[in-house]
Structure formats: structure tokens, C-alpha cells
Design a protein around this motif. Structure first.
Motif, PDB file in Angstrom:
ATOM      1  N   CYS A   1       0.821  -1.163  -0.034  1.00 54.22           N
ATOM      2  CA  CYS A   1      -0.002   0.084   0.174  1.00 54.22           C
ATOM      3  C   CYS A   1       0.859   1.371   0.045  1.00 54.22           C
ATOM      4  N   GLU A   2       0.292   2.341  -0.383  1.00 53.49           N
ATOM      5  CA  GLU A   2       0.880   3.591  -0.467  1.00 53.49           C
ATOM      6  C   GLU A   2      -0.141   4.717  -0.155  1.00 53.49           C
ATOM      7  N   SER A   3       0.148   5.688   0.508  1.00 58.60           N
ATOM      8  CA  SER A   3      -0.771   6.840   1.012  1.00 58.60           C
ATOM      9  C   SER A   3       0.280   8.004   0.783  1.00 58.60           C
TER      10      SER A   3
ATOM     11  N   GLY B   1      -7.137  14.610 -15.601  1.00 57.73           N
ATOM     12  CA  GLY B   1      -5.466  14.637 -15.928  1.00 57.73           C
ATOM     13  C   GLY B   1      -4.845  14.777 -14.672  1.00 57.73           C
ATOM     14  N   LYS B   2      -5.281  15.438 -13.690  1.00 60.04           N
ATOM     15  CA  LYS B   2      -4.496  15.667 -12.499  1.00 60.04           C
ATOM     16  C   LYS B   2      -4.383  14.433 -11.691  1.00 60.04           C
ATOM     17  N   TYR B   3      -5.777  13.705 -11.549  1.00 63.54           N
ATOM     18  CA  TYR B   3      -5.875  12.576 -10.885  1.00 63.54           C
ATOM     19  C   TYR B   3      -5.038  11.419 -11.573  1.00 63.54           C
ATOM     20  N   LYS B   4      -4.790  11.267 -12.462  1.00 68.82           N
ATOM     21  CA  LYS B   4      -4.325  10.337 -13.561  1.00 68.82           C
ATOM     22  C   LYS B   4      -2.627  10.696 -13.215  1.00 68.82           C
ATOM     23  N   ASN B   5      -2.204  11.819 -13.033  1.00 67.60           N
ATOM     24  CA  ASN B   5      -0.762  11.972 -12.856  1.00 67.60           C
ATOM     25  C   ASN B   5      -0.480  11.273 -11.604  1.00 67.60           C
ATOM     26  N   ILE B   6      -1.315  11.616 -10.548  1.00 66.24           N
ATOM     27  CA  ILE B   6      -0.944  10.999  -9.115  1.00 66.24           C
ATOM     28  C   ILE B   6      -1.254   9.394  -9.124  1.00 66.24           C
ATOM     29  N   ALA B   7      -2.042   8.964  -9.871  1.00 65.19           N
ATOM     30  CA  ALA B   7      -1.974   7.380 -10.019  1.00 65.19           C
ATOM     31  C   ALA B   7      -0.976   6.818 -10.743  1.00 65.19           C
ATOM     32  N   GLN B   8      -0.533   7.493 -11.890  1.00 64.82           N
ATOM     33  CA  GLN B   8       0.607   7.080 -12.514  1.00 64.82           C
ATOM     34  C   GLN B   8       1.893   7.073 -11.742  1.00 64.82           C
ATOM     35  N   LYS B   9       2.034   8.032 -10.876  1.00 65.44           N
ATOM     36  CA  LYS B   9       3.156   8.001  -9.860  1.00 65.44           C
ATOM     37  C   LYS B   9       3.179   6.802  -9.004  1.00 65.44           C
TER      38      LYS B   9
ATOM     39  N   TYR C   1       1.513   4.130  -9.310  1.00 64.15           N
ATOM     40  CA  TYR C   1       1.737   2.783  -9.972  1.00 64.15           C
ATOM     41  C   TYR C   1       3.296   2.477 -10.384  1.00 64.15           C
ATOM     42  N   LYS C   2       3.700   3.389 -10.607  1.00 68.19           N
ATOM     43  CA  LYS C   2       5.402   3.503 -10.951  1.00 68.19           C
ATOM     44  C   LYS C   2       6.198   3.116  -9.784  1.00 68.19           C
ATOM     45  N   ASP C   3       5.710   3.749  -8.548  1.00 66.86           N
ATOM     46  CA  ASP C   3       6.448   3.228  -7.443  1.00 66.86           C
ATOM     47  C   ASP C   3       6.130   1.576  -7.253  1.00 66.86           C
ATOM     48  N   TYR C   4       4.980   1.235  -7.433  1.00 70.05           N
ATOM     49  CA  TYR C   4       4.920  -0.400  -7.152  1.00 70.05           C
ATOM     50  C   TYR C   4       5.438  -1.065  -8.089  1.00 70.05           C
ATOM     51  N   LEU C   5       5.667  -0.599  -9.423  1.00 64.47           N
ATOM     52  CA  LEU C   5       6.481  -1.629 -10.339  1.00 64.47           C
ATOM     53  C   LEU C   5       7.819  -1.436 -10.116  1.00 64.47           C
ATOM     54  N   GLU C   6       8.371  -0.514  -9.361  1.00 59.64           N
ATOM     55  CA  GLU C   6       9.906  -0.551  -8.825  1.00 59.64           C
ATOM     56  C   GLU C   6      10.029  -1.780  -8.013  1.00 59.64           C
ATOM     57  N   ILE C   7       8.830  -2.311  -7.388  1.00 56.07           N
ATOM     58  CA  ILE C   7       9.201  -3.682  -6.560  1.00 56.07           C
ATOM     59  C   ILE C   7       8.574  -4.827  -7.385  1.00 56.07           C
ATOM     60  N   ALA C   8       7.575  -4.427  -8.089  1.00 58.35           N
ATOM     61  CA  ALA C   8       6.802  -5.690  -8.770  1.00 58.35           C
ATOM     62  C   ALA C   8       7.808  -6.266  -9.971  1.00 58.35           C
ATOM     63  N   ARG C   9       8.528  -5.524 -10.629  1.00 58.26           N
ATOM     64  CA  ARG C   9       9.024  -6.046 -11.940  1.00 58.26           C
ATOM     65  C   ARG C   9      10.259  -6.823 -11.492  1.00 58.26           C
TER      66      ARG C   9
END
Length: 578
Positions: free
Chosen positions: A274-276, A379-387, A389-397
Motif C-alpha cells: 500500500c501507499e498513501s 488529468g490531475k488524478y491520472k498523474n497521481i495514480a501513474q506516480k 503505479y510506478k512506485d509499485y512497479l519498481e518492486i513488482a518488476r
């Protein structure tokens, strides 16, 4: 010369009501509007009276006559205020002293009245009690021959009630799936789609406590009642704390080079990451809370565990009553039900269906029916969600296996059982083989299992197919007194080997029912628990589960039973000696 506002005809008023009703596209919207009004009334009472510290809401739903009743101990209304509240297009929620309330449009009560044919609002401001009564409102709206004005009677009431308001809507004409919900689905909806599920509590903000009672009356006068003791958005409440890990804590714990990849993979097995946080956008703070499931298969399991799928089939119930992935929005602590399409997320798409996110924007505005929001705001919400998701991918990949593409029918385990020929295993062995050494490969474990099978140790087990060319080692059926179940068994030398297969993604936890090993030791048990799973060790071997000695539970799927060859051999030897 045109003057504004112009006099509005009855037909225009009807058209406006119908268009507004059509803009509400969710079955639960009428309940969400009334509940929102109750929460606002409670917040307003707290604003006026600082000593007021406990809100109460009682919700009654009757599926036999399509009726809803919501009681609150909020600020209440005077007769004059009630008269204005039931008028179309009247609202004071945009006034300066109402910024602390949740509702935005303030039209929910009046339009909700026209969804029913018997509406009664009883309210008290602490001194006097008033009531408004409307009969056949919905019939008036849809009847083209009714061109006279509609009257809602507002009067003083001789019956005293405590400060607060009761809204009763009976004979709601638009019968929909909402009235078919069970009590658990109803509470799930209240905590994820209405102001009862306050999202501000996710960030530990100080929010007035509101205790909610929910009563559901079904056919044959069956009544279910449950309490919602905390007005908090339902996010991860159903999960054990030890399987929830923040991305920040994981990076802190395993950021050093001394941690091996295997250690990281093992730790992440079965974990919800999780991330908040909070982002300042255009001068306002937008908060968010996201979590990622261990895999994309666990949503149905969570729904089953929460009793949201009474028939075990997710297609039988509305989507809004199930755990699912997605990105959702809230405003001032109220879930809106508006979601963002996740197709904008960039990166490994195999992880997208693990993501759930709630974004809280205090300045969020939307149309009357909460259908959509402005593109520039999205667009503002999408930028936050993408950030996130990127944090998660750093671990998941690096340390998590991506969910594979959905298997075709020809590849699924259920279709596999349909295509296997019905062949029984006929093994005749005179005695159990004696081994001088502990087995050191899973092939030996498999051979010992089949030898036990030939000695009729498992009389209720019927072999369908076995072989290493399949995805799993053994497809079989187990017969009990009540039914026959298709099952899958895996052979491993150690439990750890199976856990590693799950981490790599070569096997799916949800597919396997039994794990056959030579021995299940205390070291094995400790290892399983360190990976975030629970272990139930049995005092006696389980007769109904192929003499399993234990079971392991991932929380997101059904438990897997552990069959220890050593324990069964010891059991058989003890019987022979007797």
C-alpha cells in the motif's frame, strides 16, 4: 421582452425531474442521497453545538414493498426549513456556513421524494416537530395527463421526536437490484458508495463518530440487523495486519544490499502493498490511498470471505457489491462512485488488475448524477495514480510475478477435468517400501504416495490423470458422504519448493488443493509463517482430507492441505503394531 427567471410550466418541471432521475445511474443513488443528507445534518449539529459528539443513523430497507427509511439525530429542521427543503431547486448548501458539509447540490431530498409514491419526512429542530407528506409523487411525474401542480403537505406534528430527521420512502417505483441485496452487500455498499464510508478516516483525520444501525427486511418477514460502529471507508479492514505492508516500509526494510532477491520475494509472498500520500495541486491538497493485491485472482476470494457472493458466482450480484480493482474518487470524505479508466497507466499491464486506489479531492465537482467530472480535472488524478503505479512497479518488476493472460477454456483447470478420461488407478502392492534414507527428490515422494494409494490408504480418492506434461502433478476426485469434488495435488520434497513456485508464478495458489511432501517439520511451519501465511496444525490426521496433517492459508484464497508421507507411514506402522 424576455424575463428571467421565467415561469416554469408543469410539463417542464416534470421533464426536469425525469432528466435528473436519469442522471442518477446507480441503483443505490437514492439511498446515498438520503444518507448524505443525514450525515450533513449531523455535521451541522456538531458545528453549532460543540458538546455534540456522537452521531447516530438508523437505516431500514424493506425489499417486500421497496421502501427505505433513514433516521438521524442531526440538527433537524423547523417547519419553514422543511417547507423549503422539499421544494425543487432549493438549496442552502452553497452558503458560507455550510462548507463543512458533504453534500454539494442540496437537491437530493426533493428529487428523492419523486422516486416514491409515499414519502413522509418527520423532523425536529429540538423544539418543534414538523412533517411533510407526499402521495403518488412518482405517478404524477410519469402520467402525461396530470397537468396540475403537485402538492406536498407540510404541517406541524403533534407527535414529539428527539432532535433530528426521519425520511421514509415507500413504494419506490423503480424496482432494481438494490432491493435484492443481502445484509452484507448492503453494508458493503454503504461503506464504499455512501457518506457512511468516510474516506477522511483513511488518513487518520479527526472526524465525528457516527454509529449506524442497518436493518433489512426480506420476504417472509425475515429480518437481518447489523451495526456499523465506525463510519470509515471499507478498504483493508477484512485482512490480517501482518499481510499488509507499505511500499515505504518495504523499501526501508529491504533497501540494503545485504538483502537477497530470494529474501525479498519470500517476504512479498501473499502481501498487500500500500501507499498513501498527499499532492498539492493548484493550491489544494489531494490525498490518496492505494493498495496492490498479491495477485489478480484474489478479489473473488475476498468477496466470498466477506459473504458478498451468496451463490459463489460473481456474475449473480451487482459489481458495486464486490471487492474489485480500480481507481475511485471521493470528496470531503464521501465516496462518489466515480471511477477512472485504468487504460492510461503506463508500464507492465499485467499488474494493473491488482491495483485499488481512492483519491480524495476537497474541491471535486461533478454533475448532478455523479456520472462524470471535467477532463482537465481527470488529468490531475491520472498523474497521481501513474506516480503510485510506478512506485509499485519498481518492486513488482523485480520481485513479483506478473499475472499471466487469462487462460483459454482449453487451458483452464475446470475444462481439464472435463477432458480427462475416467481411468482409475489399480495398484496392488504387498507392502510399504522401506527407505534407508530420507527422500531427496519429489519423484520419490510421488512414488511413495502412489504406493500408499495402492494399499488403499485413500479409499475415497479417484485418480484421473498424472504426469509431468501437465501444469499440475495430479488431477483427481475425492468423494465424501455429500458430494464428489475435483481436486489438484502437487508433489514437492519440501513446502518451501511449492512457495517458491507461487512466487515465480509457475503455479497458482487458487488452483491447488493438496500439497504432498515427505515431512512437514517445525522449520517448514516457521518458514510458511514468515512468508505471511497462516498455518493450522492438526493434532490428528484429517480423515476427510486424505489424512492431511496441516493446512496453510493465504487469506486471499482457499487453504491448501498438507499431506505428510512420513506422518501417514508412522500412523500405518502404529496400526500394524497394534
Amino acid at each position: 421582452m424576455a424575463e428571467f427567471p421565467a415561469l416554469i410550466s408543469v410539463n417542464n418541471i416534470k421533464r426536469q425531474i425525469i432528466q435528473t432521475h436519469q442522471s442518477y445511474h446507480n441503483d443505490y443513488d437514492i439511498l446515498a442521497e438520503i444518507v448524505q443528507n443525514s450525515v450533513d445534518a449531523i455535521l451541522e449539529r456538531q458545528h453549532i453545538d460543540e458538546s455534540f459528539d456522537k452521531g447516530k443513523i438508523n437505516i431500514y430497507v424493506n425489499s417486500t414493498n421497496n421502501s427505505i427509511k433513514v433516521e438521524d439525530n442531526g440538527v433537524g429542521m423547523s417547519k419553514n426549513q422543511l417547507d423549503k427543503a422539499v421544494q425543487l431547486n432549493h438549496s442552502d448548501k452553497d452558503s458560507e456556513n455550510k462548507k463543512y458539509t458533504v453534500g454539494e447540490k442540496g437537491i437530493g431530498l426533493s428529487f428523492s421524494i419523486f422516486e416514491s409514491n409515499d414519502a413522509l419526512i418527520t423532523t425536529s429542530d429540538g423544539e418543534n416537530t414538523s412533517e411533510a407528506h407526499a402521495l403518488n409523487a412518482q405517478k404524477w411525474v410519469i402520467d402525461p395527463n396530470q397537468d396540475n401542480k403537485f402538492t406536498i403537505t407540510v404541517s406541524n406534528s403533534n407527535q414529539h421526536r428527539e432532535q433530528g430527521t426521519t425520511v421514509s420512502l415507500s413504494n419506490i417505483a423503480n424496482s432494481n437490484s438494490f432491493f435484492g441485496l443481502n445484509i452484507n452487500q448492503l453494508i458493503f455498499t454503504l461503506r464504499t458508495r455512501t457518506a457512511i464510508g468516510n474516506t477522511q478516516r483513511l488518513w487518520e483525520e479527526k472526524v465525528l463518530s457516527i454509529q449506524t444501525s442497518v436493518t433489512l427486511e426480506k420476504e417472509n418477514s425475515k429480518i437481518d440487523k447489523k451495526e456499523i460502529n465506525e463510519n470509515k471507508y471499507l478498504l483493508l479492514d477484512d485482512l490480517r495486519p501482518n499481510i499488509i505492508e507499505s511500499i515505504e516500509d518495504f523499501n526501508t526494510r529491504y533497501g540494503s544490499s545485504s538483502s537477497t532477491d530470494a529474501q525479498k520475494r519470500n517476504f512479498l509472498q501473499g502481501k498487500f502493498l500500500c501507499e498513501s500520500g498527499c499532492e498539492n495541486v493548484s493550491g489544494r491538497d489531494i490525498k490518496y490511498y492505494a493498495y496492490f493485491a498479491p495477485n489478480g485472482d484474489g478479489w473473488k476470494k475476498r468477496s466470498l470471505d466477506y459473504n458478498l457472493l451468496p451463490n459463489g458466482i460473481d456474475s449473480d450480484v451487482p459489481d458495486y457489491t464486490q471487492f474489485t480493482s480500480g481507481i475511485y474518487l471521493s470528496v470531503k470524505g464521501m465516496p462518489t462512485g466515480i471511477s477512472l479508466n485504468t487504460n492510461f497507466l503506463k508500464g507492465a499491464i499485467g499488474y494493473v488488475n491488482r491495483m485499488y486506489m481512492i483519491i480524495e479531492d476537497p474541491a471535486l465537482t461533478f454533475d448532478i448524477g455523479r456520472k462524470s467530472i471535467a477532463s482537465r480535472t481527470k488529468g490531475k488524478y491520472k498523474n497521481i495514480a501513474q506516480k503510485v503505479y510506478k512506485d509499485y512497479l519498481e518492486i513488482a518488476r523485480k520481485w513479483l510475478q506478473r499475472d499471466s493472460s487469462p487462460r483459454t477454456d482449453s487451458e483452464s483447470t475446470s475444462s481439464k477435468f472435463h477432458t480427462i478420461e475416467d481411468n482409475s488407478a489399480n495398484l496392488n502392492m504387498d507392502k510399504i517400501t522401506h527407505f534407508n534414507y530420507v527422500p531427496n527428490q519429489e519423484g520419490t515422494v510421488s512414488g511413495m504416495f502412489f504406493e500408499l494409494l495402492g494399499k488403499e490408504t485413500f479409499p475415497n480418492l479417484r485418480i484421473l490423470q498424472h504426469g509431468y506434461s501437465n501444469i499440475y502433478d495430479l488431477y483427481a476426485q475425492i468423494k465424501t458422504t455429500k458430494k464428489t469434488d475435483d481436486i489438484i495435488l502437487e508433489f514437492k520434497l519440501h513446502v518451501k519448493d511449492f512457495i517458491q513456485d507461487i512466487v515465480k508464478g509457475t503455479k497458482k495458489w487458487s488452483d491447488v488443493n493438496y500439497l504432498v511432501v515427505f515431512d512437514f517439520t517445525a522449520t517448514d511451519e516457521q518458514y510458511v509463517m514468515e512468508q505471511g501465511f497462516s498455518v493450522a496444525k492438526e493434532e490428528n490426521l484429517l480423515d476427510d482430507h486424505l489424512f492431511a496433517c496441516a493446512s496453510i492459508d493465504s487469506q486471499a484464497n482457499e487453504p491448501i492441505y498438507i499431506i505428510s508421507i512420513k506422518d501417514i507411514l508412522n500412523r500405518n506402522t502404529a496400526k500394524l503394531r497394534k
